[in-house]
Design an enzyme around this catalytic site. Structure first.
Site, PDB file in Angstrom:
ATOM      1  N   GLU A  37     -12.444 -44.677 -16.152  1.00 10.34           N
ATOM      2  CA  GLU A  37     -12.721 -46.134 -15.894  1.00 10.34           C
ATOM      3  C   GLU A  37     -11.546 -46.871 -15.607  1.00 10.34           C
ATOM      4  OE1 GLU A  37     -14.636 -44.318 -18.696  1.00 10.34           O
ATOM      5  OE2 GLU A  37     -16.042 -44.953 -17.047  1.00 10.34           O
ATOM      6  N   ASN A  55     -18.411 -39.688 -14.186  1.00  4.72           N
ATOM      7  CA  ASN A  55     -18.856 -40.943 -13.273  1.00  4.72           C
ATOM      8  C   ASN A  55     -17.689 -40.847 -11.987  1.00  4.72           C
ATOM      9  OD1 ASN A  55     -17.301 -42.060 -15.652  1.00  4.72           O
ATOM     10  ND2 ASN A  55     -16.760 -43.585 -13.940  1.00  4.72           N
ATOM     11  N   ASP A  72     -22.785 -45.122 -14.381  1.00  4.51           N
ATOM     12  CA  ASP A  72     -21.938 -44.449 -15.038  1.00  4.51           C
ATOM     13  C   ASP A  72     -22.256 -43.240 -15.854  1.00  4.51           C
ATOM     14  OD1 ASP A  72     -19.526 -43.923 -16.803  1.00  4.51           O
ATOM     15  OD2 ASP A  72     -20.260 -45.093 -18.485  1.00  4.51           O
TER      16      ASP A  72
END
Lengths: 128, 565
Positions: B189, B255, B305
């Site tokens: 992320e 992801n 994701d």
């Protein structure tokens, strides 16, 4: 520095800000020095701020500020900080709380984005 | 009780395809020597002193406080009569305990910087240690790898695997392969570039490091638009598996980053030019050199994701009369995969939860066929509504278990959907880089329950039984030759279930949520069952009203419970 952006619309909403942010708390003497949100109550800004909040903040603070971890619950800024909510918000966003997981957003999010996020938060404050 | 309902989907599924276990793979007996129980990650133990007949008499043997209050995800390791277990937040502690009594042998506290918490996305967890050759190895949330003397707890070496200030972290236990200690990393992320790295156990010297995203000039780099490969994530925050016979290490990737897929390629389901290799993929590495032997991408050009990081469970299955060297994997994207671990070719891919982002996986091309008209793919400024599974996935990191006794896989699964849209966003090192907006506060995909614990037949490709969990999160699984499967839930209920029928035979309230699998071991002829508990905190923070419900399920905690007859 945050009051710089959107100065042009400050005159009308400054009074509203004082009312919306902390209606039930006594105002201290230095209230004049407090930053004033230029967008308070502006409906398009509330909407845009909610979306921006979801994009930048929701991973820790919940989409639309809804989640269950009390110390991270931004719907309780007013209950927690009263008149100081706006100052605490800006300080925390700007400087972070690294030892609690809050990053430094100064220099990353433009002032008007931060204000719009706060404008959204003003509309979701809990009463108790 | 606790809104749990049980449903038999077709007990004792009869299959024309028989099943054999992977004889080459070690399995757990008296000791629990590594994260997944064995190098194949089966989390199956041959111990059977505790079994379907007497599990009702299971009692608390001893209890240990982990000393921290969130997201306890450590798998205790038991070597001889010593248990090694970590706490969350760092880890804050590494404990060596007398596995019979819980008495502390030593306690180690890593020196952590005070600001690492601001660059960890989803919870301050640590999933435990690896132990080999008299040393204890573990990764830290500030992206360091550390080695201790197993006898004394004295620090032997510390290496910096990556820069935590740029969003790198280590959450999972490393993998032991011969004289190497191999680690993955987190940071999907934060616009990192994923890799797996191997170090000498003796000195901490790096032996190999392989990026999961090919660099400039390497094959696969062209599957990324522009410079997007540099921040394309494909982190490796799960655990590795090892096949000694083939000398292959299996690791899978997260992801693609940022979630907003338009930044990395097309803004549509036409993924052919920019699939973004090797994000959301299964990779096989040569254990000695780190060279990628094969790759298989679970979710091309990921926009949901759908990390592919869930564990690879290695076993040999007999399918259609032929023995298949299988790799079993229940993906976030909702499909249960059987891959051939020699070749990386997909043998089977079937939804184990409600899936609507893709209609099916084409076994010829190996690719998922997405829902038509970009209906379930988020695009820039355009919401995809009611996408199932949601971003927590059909299954998350909590490990499944493969029982050699029943031939079934036990999967902690979710039953949820989401709305998701892509946004524009600039990359800033060390800051969240999602380019996405999402809403997860939605009811169950099928029924109102938010999680379920599934017994899955990997050969017949179907559910055998399901236990529904009202609240989100069923914990990881552990199976034994006693005919049992153990798991817990977010309310802190730890359960022993008949592995064949799904009947709950025993349960115990441990007081705080469980997410990690239990382990079992035996000392002086007595079988023990150990589980860590401590309700997670990260995911509930971004789950809206469901997050509130998760937080209300049980208070924070940090507890290690050990049971015996």
């Amino acid at each position: 520095m945050f009051v710089k952006s959107g100065m042009h619309c400050i005159s009308r909403v400054a009074i509203a800000a004082a009312l919306v942010v902390a209606p039930s708390f006594a105002t201290s003497d230095d209230s004049a020095a407090r930053p004033v949100n230029p967008y308070t109550g502006d409906k398009p800004s509330v909407q845009e701020g909610g979306s921006l909040f979801n994009q930048y903040c929701s991973h820790c603070h919940g989409p639309w500020a809804e989640q269950g971890e009390r110390p991270r619950d931004l719907r309780r800024l007013r209950i927690r900080y009263g008149d100081d909510a706006i100052t605490m918000f800006l300080t925390t966003v700007n400087e972070g709380r690294l030892d609690k997981g809050m990053p430094v957003w100064k220099g990353v999010l433009p002032d008007d984005v931060v204000w719009k996020i706060y404008t959204f938060l003003e509309t979701v404050q809990d009463d108790e | 009780m606790n809104g749990i309902r049980k449903r038999l989907v077709g007990a004792c599924a009869v299959s024309v395809m028989a099943l054999t276990s992977g004889a080459a793979m070690a399995q757990s007996g008296n000791e629990w020597t590594q994260y997944g129980g064995d190098a194949a990650n089966t989390r199956y133990s041959t111990l059977n002193q505790v079994n379907t007949g007497n599990v009702k008499d299971l009692k608390v043997a001893w209890v240990h406080s982990l000393g921290t209050l969130e997201s306890q995800e450590s798998t205790p390791i038991i070597i001889g009569d010593t248990m090694y277990v970590t706490s969350s937040t760092g880890p804050r502690y590494v404990f060596a305990l007398d596995a019979k009594t819980g008495a502390r042998k030593w306690t180690y506290q890593p020196e952590m910087p005070s600001d690492y918490m601001a660059t960890v996305c989803c919870g301050l967890d640590n999933r435990g240690v690896a132990v080999a050759n008299g040393k204890v190895f573990f990764g830290r949330l500030d992206a360091k790898l550390e080695a201790l003397d197993a006898k004394t707890g004295k620090r032997l070496w510390t290496v910096t695997v990556a820069d935590y200030k740029k969003g790198y972290a280590i959450t999972s236990a490393p993998l032991i392969v011969k004289d190497l200690v191999i680690t993955g990393m987190a940071g999907g992320e934060y616009g990192v570039r994923g890799f797996v790295a191997a170090y000498k156990q003796s000195t901490g010297e790096q032996v190999w490091k392989t990026y999961t995203i090919p660099g400039e000039g390497e094959p696969g780099n062209e599957t990324w638009k522009g410079d997007s490969w540099k921040t394309g994530a494909a982190s490796t925050w799960g655990v590795g598996s090892y096949d000694a016979k083939r000398n292959l290490v299996f690791w899978s990737t997260s992801n693609a980053g940022p979630w907003g897929a338009q930044t990395r390629g097309s803004d549509s389901s036409d993924v052919s030019q920019y699939p973004n290799l090797w994000s959301a993929s299964q990779l096989a590495f040569d254990a000695d050199t780190g060279k990628i032997t094969w790759g298989y991408q679970y979710t091309p050009h990921d926009a949901w994701d759908y990390d592919g990081i869930n564990e690879a469970v290695l076993t040999d299955l007999t399918i259609g009369g032929k023995s298949v060297p299988a790799l079993l994997h229940a993906d976030r994207n909702g499909f249960f995969y059987v891959l051939n671990r020699d070749t990386g070719k997909v043998v089977a891919a079937d939804p184990f939860v409600t899936v609507n982002w893709a209609t099916h996986v084409d076994l010829e091309t190996g690719r998922p066929v997405e829902a038509p008209n970009n209906e379930k793919r988020p695009q820039l400024g355009k919401w995809a509504r009611n996408v199932c599974p949601n971003l927590i996935g059909g299954k998350n990191w909590s490990p499944m278990s493969f029982s050699k006794q029943t031939g079934l896989v036990y999967i902690p699964a979710f039953n949820m959907c989401m709305d998701i849209a892509n946004r524009e966003e600039e990359y800033t090192p060390g800051k969240f880089y999602l380019a996405s907006e999402f809403n997860l506060a939605m009811g169950g995909a099928t029924g109102s329950h938010l999680a379920e614990f599934i017994a899955w037949d990997p050969v017949a490709k179907k559910k055998v039984w399901t236990i529904e969990e009202a609240n989100m999160w069923a914990s990881g699984a552990m199976t034994t030759a006693g005919g049992l499967v153990f798991y817990g839930n977010l309310d802190g209920i730890f359960k022993a279930v008949d592995a064949k029928t799904g009947k709950v035979l025993w349960q115990f309230r441990v007081g705080t949520g469980i997410t990690q699998s239990a382990v079992t071991y035996s000392i002086d002829g007595k079988q023990y069952i150990a589980v860590v508990a401590g309700r997670l905190k990260g995911p509930p923070s971004f789950f809206g009203k469901i997050g509130q419900k998760m937080m209300e399920a049980s208070p924070e905690g940090g507890i290690l419970m050990v049971f015996a007859l």
